[in-house]
Structures are given as C-alpha cells and as structure tokens.
Motif scaffolding. Sequence first.
Motif, PDB file in Angstrom:
ATOM      1  N   GLN A   1       7.519 -82.631  -1.402  1.00 32.77           N
ATOM      2  CA  GLN A   1       8.740 -82.473  -0.622  1.00 32.77           C
ATOM      3  C   GLN A   1       9.283 -83.827  -0.208  1.00 32.77           C
ATOM      4  OE1 GLN A   1       8.396 -79.778   2.682  1.00 32.77           O
ATOM      5  NE2 GLN A   1      10.604 -79.696   2.982  1.00 32.77           N
ATOM      6  N   GLU A   2      10.569 -84.007  -0.403  1.00 28.35           N
ATOM      7  CA  GLU A   2      11.309 -85.183   0.063  1.00 28.35           C
ATOM      8  C   GLU A   2      12.484 -84.673   0.884  1.00 28.35           C
ATOM      9  OE1 GLU A   2      12.582 -87.908  -2.959  1.00 28.35           O
ATOM     10  OE2 GLU A   2      10.545 -88.216  -3.725  1.00 28.35           O
ATOM     11  N   GLY A   3      12.370 -84.806   2.200  1.00 34.40           N
ATOM     12  CA  GLY A   3      13.420 -84.266   3.065  1.00 34.40           C
ATOM     13  C   GLY A   3      13.492 -82.766   2.917  1.00 34.40           C
ATOM     14  N   LYS A   4      14.688 -82.253   2.657  1.00 36.72           N
ATOM     15  CA  LYS A   4      14.834 -80.798   2.521  1.00 36.72           C
ATOM     16  C   LYS A   4      14.630 -80.304   1.091  1.00 36.72           C
ATOM     17  CE  LYS A   4      19.795 -80.237   1.783  1.00 36.72           C
ATOM     18  NZ  LYS A   4      20.972 -79.510   2.181  1.00 36.72           N
ATOM     19  N   TYR A   5      14.381 -81.221   0.152  1.00 39.93           N
ATOM     20  CA  TYR A   5      14.218 -80.838  -1.256  1.00 39.93           C
ATOM     21  C   TYR A   5      12.771 -80.943  -1.715  1.00 39.93           C
ATOM     22  CZ  TYR A   5      19.274 -81.070  -1.506  1.00 39.93           C
ATOM     23  OH  TYR A   5      20.612 -80.856  -1.286  1.00 39.93           O
ATOM     24  N   PHE A   6      12.436 -80.150  -2.723  1.00 40.73           N
ATOM     25  CA  PHE A   6      11.159 -80.235  -3.401  1.00 40.73           C
ATOM     26  C   PHE A   6      11.409 -80.889  -4.759  1.00 40.73           C
ATOM     27  CE2 PHE A   6      10.527 -76.895  -0.348  1.00 40.73           C
ATOM     28  CZ  PHE A   6       9.252 -77.152   0.129  1.00 40.73           C
ATOM     29  N   VAL A   7      10.597 -81.878  -5.090  1.00 43.11           N
ATOM     30  CA  VAL A   7      10.713 -82.592  -6.351  1.00 43.11           C
ATOM     31  C   VAL A   7       9.564 -82.138  -7.244  1.00 43.11           C
ATOM     32  CG1 VAL A   7      10.724 -84.861  -7.470  1.00 43.11           C
ATOM     33  CG2 VAL A   7      11.736 -84.578  -5.190  1.00 43.11           C
TER      34      VAL A   7
ATOM     35  N   PHE B   1      14.407 -81.056  -9.254  1.00 48.01           N
ATOM     36  CA  PHE B   1      14.258 -80.762  -7.829  1.00 48.01           C
ATOM     37  C   PHE B   1      14.923 -79.443  -7.504  1.00 48.01           C
ATOM     38  CE2 PHE B   1      18.384 -82.630  -8.093  1.00 48.01           C
ATOM     39  CZ  PHE B   1      19.131 -82.060  -7.070  1.00 48.01           C
ATOM     40  N   GLY B   2      14.698 -78.956  -6.284  1.00 50.65           N
ATOM     41  CA  GLY B   2      15.318 -77.735  -5.808  1.00 50.65           C
ATOM     42  C   GLY B   2      15.090 -77.594  -4.320  1.00 50.65           C
ATOM     43  N   GLU B   3      15.744 -76.615  -3.726  1.00 52.69           N
ATOM     44  CA  GLU B   3      15.601 -76.379  -2.291  1.00 52.69           C
ATOM     45  C   GLU B   3      14.327 -75.615  -1.948  1.00 52.69           C
ATOM     46  OE1 GLU B   3      19.163 -74.737  -0.620  1.00 52.69           O
ATOM     47  OE2 GLU B   3      20.347 -76.508  -1.141  1.00 52.69           O
ATOM     48  N   THR B   4      13.696 -75.003  -2.950  1.00 54.97           N
ATOM     49  CA  THR B   4      12.413 -74.315  -2.762  1.00 54.97           C
ATOM     50  C   THR B   4      11.462 -74.779  -3.870  1.00 54.97           C
ATOM     51  OG1 THR B   4      12.989 -72.448  -4.197  1.00 54.97           O
ATOM     52  CG2 THR B   4      13.564 -72.247  -1.854  1.00 54.97           C
ATOM     53  N   ILE B   5      10.173 -74.514  -3.685  1.00 56.98           N
ATOM     54  CA  ILE B   5       9.208 -74.864  -4.730  1.00 56.98           C
ATOM     55  C   ILE B   5       9.523 -74.101  -6.011  1.00 56.98           C
ATOM     56  CG2 ILE B   5       6.773 -74.686  -5.401  1.00 56.98           C
ATOM     57  CD1 ILE B   5       6.065 -75.240  -2.458  1.00 56.98           C
ATOM     58  N   GLU B   6       9.848 -72.837  -5.885  1.00 54.08           N
ATOM     59  CA  GLU B   6      10.170 -72.019  -7.063  1.00 54.08           C
ATOM     60  C   GLU B   6      11.391 -72.582  -7.795  1.00 54.08           C
ATOM     61  OE1 GLU B   6      12.013 -67.716  -7.556  1.00 54.08           O
ATOM     62  OE2 GLU B   6       9.884 -67.616  -7.006  1.00 54.08           O
TER      63      GLU B   6
ATOM     64  N   ALA C   1      12.519 -75.669  -7.726  1.00 52.40           N
ATOM     65  CA  ALA C   1      12.146 -76.950  -8.333  1.00 52.40           C
ATOM     66  C   ALA C   1      11.347 -76.730  -9.613  1.00 52.40           C
ATOM     67  CB  ALA C   1      11.347 -77.784  -7.337  1.00 52.40           C
ATOM     68  N   THR C   2      10.453 -75.759  -9.602  1.00 51.14           N
ATOM     69  CA  THR C   2       9.644 -75.445 -10.779  1.00 51.14           C
ATOM     70  C   THR C   2      10.504 -74.872 -11.899  1.00 51.14           C
ATOM     71  OG1 THR C   2       7.746 -75.044  -9.357  1.00 51.14           O
ATOM     72  CG2 THR C   2       7.633 -74.149 -11.576  1.00 51.14           C
ATOM     73  N   ASP C   3      11.366 -73.932 -11.572  1.00 51.00           N
ATOM     74  CA  ASP C   3      12.270 -73.356 -12.581  1.00 51.00           C
ATOM     75  C   ASP C   3      13.168 -74.422 -13.178  1.00 51.00           C
ATOM     76  OD1 ASP C   3      11.196 -70.838 -12.179  1.00 51.00           O
ATOM     77  OD2 ASP C   3      12.835 -70.146 -10.884  1.00 51.00           O
ATOM     78  N   ASN C   4      13.696 -75.308 -12.341  1.00 53.21           N
ATOM     79  CA  ASN C   4      14.563 -76.380 -12.831  1.00 53.21           C
ATOM     80  C   ASN C   4      13.790 -77.353 -13.717  1.00 53.21           C
ATOM     81  OD1 ASN C   4      16.720 -75.284 -11.452  1.00 53.21           O
ATOM     82  ND2 ASN C   4      16.591 -76.687  -9.736  1.00 53.21           N
TER      83      ASN C   4
END
Length: 68
Positions: A10-16, A27-32, A34-37
């Motif tokens: 997590q970096e700030g409000k995003y998950f990398v 990255f994404g706003e959730t772990i899911e 970020a993983t899908d992306n």
Amino acid sequence: MKEIEFIVWQEGKYFVSQCINVNVSSFGETIEEATDNLKEAVELYFENESFELPKVDKIFLGRELINA
C-alpha cells in the motif's frame, strides 16, 4: 494459462502490485483491483507473443534502514 508471482503493498490510498517474474506493475484502490490490473498489464505486455515466464524459486521480502 500461465501462473505469475507478485507482491502487493500500500502507498497512500492505493495498492501497488508488482509481478516478480517480469518487470510489470500496476495499482488499484483495493488489493483485488490492483491484482486484476496487474494480470491485465502482464497479458498486454506479452500480447501476440509466445513466451515462457521465468520461474521464481524463492521469494524474500526485507526491510532495512538506510542513511538518506
């Protein structure tokens, strides 16, 4: 289908998300998300190519202090 190894932090409000097999991240706003992306980014990275993902035998994650 091929299997990828990745890490998420997590970096700030995003998950990398970072693929360990090849140098691709997303990255994404959730772990899911970020993983899908990341899965989509890796697929696009190899689009229209036949490829073999490098095998990752062991993964070590560490944290160290540096003088900066």
